[in-house]
Motif scaffolding. Sequence first.
Motif, PDB file in Angstrom:
ATOM      1  N   ARG A  31     -15.287 -12.076  -5.712  1.00 57.02           N
ATOM      2  CA  ARG A  31     -14.016 -12.819  -5.764  1.00 57.02           C
ATOM      3  C   ARG A  31     -13.689 -13.334  -7.163  1.00 57.02           C
ATOM      4  NH1 ARG A  31     -14.166 -15.731   0.104  1.00 57.02           N
ATOM      5  NH2 ARG A  31     -13.874 -13.808   1.240  1.00 57.02           N
ATOM      6  N   GLN A  32     -14.013 -12.502  -8.147  1.00 58.88           N
ATOM      7  CA  GLN A  32     -13.690 -12.839  -9.527  1.00 58.88           C
ATOM      8  C   GLN A  32     -12.269 -12.408  -9.882  1.00 58.88           C
ATOM      9  OE1 GLN A  32     -15.599 -14.466 -11.861  1.00 58.88           O
ATOM     10  NE2 GLN A  32     -17.036 -14.882 -10.229  1.00 58.88           N
ATOM     11  N   LEU A  33     -11.728 -11.462  -9.130  1.00 60.45           N
ATOM     12  CA  LEU A  33     -10.369 -10.966  -9.372  1.00 60.45           C
ATOM     13  C   LEU A  33      -9.433 -11.531  -8.305  1.00 60.45           C
ATOM     14  CD1 LEU A  33     -11.150  -7.236 -10.205  1.00 60.45           C
ATOM     15  CD2 LEU A  33     -10.843  -9.147 -11.783  1.00 60.45           C
ATOM     16  N   PRO A  34      -8.126 -11.499  -8.573  1.00 63.52           N
ATOM     17  CA  PRO A  34      -7.177 -11.978  -7.545  1.00 63.52           C
ATOM     18  C   PRO A  34      -7.382 -11.227  -6.229  1.00 63.52           C
ATOM     19  CG  PRO A  34      -6.053 -11.639  -9.634  1.00 63.52           C
ATOM     20  CD  PRO A  34      -7.445 -11.086  -9.797  1.00 63.52           C
ATOM     21  N   ARG A  35      -7.205 -11.941  -5.137  1.00 64.17           N
ATOM     22  CA  ARG A  35      -7.387 -11.329  -3.812  1.00 64.17           C
ATOM     23  C   ARG A  35      -6.278 -10.326  -3.539  1.00 64.17           C
ATOM     24  NH1 ARG A  35      -9.476 -16.174   0.143  1.00 64.17           N
ATOM     25  NH2 ARG A  35     -11.224 -16.730  -1.186  1.00 64.17           N
ATOM     26  N   GLU A  36      -6.704  -9.162  -3.098  1.00 63.56           N
ATOM     27  CA  GLU A  36      -5.788  -8.071  -2.744  1.00 63.56           C
ATOM     28  C   GLU A  36      -6.346  -7.371  -1.518  1.00 63.56           C
ATOM     29  OE1 GLU A  36      -2.902  -7.324  -3.993  1.00 63.56           O
ATOM     30  OE2 GLU A  36      -2.887  -8.455  -5.874  1.00 63.56           O
ATOM     31  N   ARG A  37      -5.561  -6.489  -0.946  1.00 57.37           N
ATOM     32  CA  ARG A  37      -6.001  -5.733   0.225  1.00 57.37           C
ATOM     33  C   ARG A  37      -7.166  -4.818  -0.169  1.00 57.37           C
ATOM     34  NH1 ARG A  37      -4.582  -0.937  -1.216  1.00 57.37           N
ATOM     35  NH2 ARG A  37      -2.645  -0.560  -2.307  1.00 57.37           N
ATOM     36  N   ARG A  38      -7.989  -4.484   0.810  1.00 54.54           N
ATOM     37  CA  ARG A  38      -9.114  -3.564   0.573  1.00 54.54           C
ATOM     38  C   ARG A  38      -8.571  -2.231   0.071  1.00 54.54           C
ATOM     39  NH1 ARG A  38     -13.981  -2.410  -0.389  1.00 54.54           N
ATOM     40  NH2 ARG A  38     -15.088  -0.809   0.764  1.00 54.54           N
ATOM     41  N   GLY A  39      -9.190  -1.696  -0.947  1.00 55.04           N
ATOM     42  CA  GLY A  39      -8.771  -0.417  -1.507  1.00 55.04           C
ATOM     43  C   GLY A  39      -7.842  -0.562  -2.708  1.00 55.04           C
ATOM     44  N   HIS A  40      -7.409  -1.782  -3.004  1.00 55.90           N
ATOM     45  CA  HIS A  40      -6.498  -2.009  -4.137  1.00 55.90           C
ATOM     46  C   HIS A  40      -7.195  -1.755  -5.474  1.00 55.90           C
ATOM     47  CE1 HIS A  40      -3.174  -3.827  -6.365  1.00 55.90           C
ATOM     48  NE2 HIS A  40      -4.083  -4.496  -7.056  1.00 55.90           N
ATOM     49  N   TYR A  41      -8.479  -2.151  -5.567  1.00 52.73           N
ATOM     50  CA  TYR A  41      -9.206  -2.039  -6.824  1.00 52.73           C
ATOM     51  C   TYR A  41     -10.127  -0.822  -6.840  1.00 52.73           C
ATOM     52  CZ  TYR A  41      -7.826  -6.896  -7.647  1.00 52.73           C
ATOM     53  OH  TYR A  41      -7.109  -8.050  -7.839  1.00 52.73           O
ATOM     54  N   ARG A  42     -10.227  -0.204  -8.026  1.00 51.04           N
ATOM     55  CA  ARG A  42     -11.162   0.911  -8.238  1.00 51.04           C
ATOM     56  C   ARG A  42     -11.965   0.619  -9.497  1.00 51.04           C
ATOM     57  NH1 ARG A  42     -10.412   4.932  -4.794  1.00 51.04           N
ATOM     58  NH2 ARG A  42      -8.496   4.904  -3.605  1.00 51.04           N
ATOM     59  N   GLU A  43     -13.217   1.051  -9.501  1.00 50.57           N
ATOM     60  CA  GLU A  43     -14.081   0.769 -10.648  1.00 50.57           C
ATOM     61  C   GLU A  43     -14.436   2.022 -11.424  1.00 50.57           C
ATOM     62  OE1 GLU A  43     -18.468   0.176 -10.059  1.00 50.57           O
ATOM     63  OE2 GLU A  43     -17.802  -0.242  -8.015  1.00 50.57           O
ATOM     64  N   TYR A  44     -14.667   1.827 -12.722  1.00 57.54           N
ATOM     65  CA  TYR A  44     -14.987   2.912 -13.638  1.00 57.54           C
ATOM     66  C   TYR A  44     -16.088   2.443 -14.588  1.00 57.54           C
ATOM     67  CZ  TYR A  44     -10.490   4.431 -11.874  1.00 57.54           C
ATOM     68  OH  TYR A  44      -9.450   4.779 -11.050  1.00 57.54           O
TER      69      TYR A  44
END
Length: 137
Positions: free
Chosen positions: A82-95
């Motif tokens: 929870r370091q980033l703003p809350r968004e729906r599951r699948g909103h963020y991707r990591e690289y």
Amino acid sequence: MAAHAPITFPVSKFALTGLLLVALSTGVQAREWFGFRNGQPDTGTIALTELPVQGQKTYAAILKGGPFKFEKDGTVFGNRERQLPRERRGHYREYTVETPGSRDRGAKRIVCGGEQTTPSACWYTADHYASFRRITP
């Protein structure tokens, strides 16, 4: 049976006073001081040009849609910390941001939200998700 006194840890009055004075003198509200702003985690920022060269290359590859060296690149980032703003599951991707000399993926990542090749925002972490800074172009 004799009652035992509670264990206490001495804290210097000067240390507590100094901490309070720093917080008050900067004019920062308590939630901001503890890493939140407007109810969301305050991630700070980092200019794209301030990223390590490997981070700049990863960012360019994200915008091009690849190629990526690691199988996990482009997978969903759960934001469990929870370091980033809350968004729906699948909103963020990591690289992965390669770390020269590392035998594994290392701790550096870029996490982007939104569409894969046109993200709405990207964040950089050098400490495996313990902290993030929003990337500014």
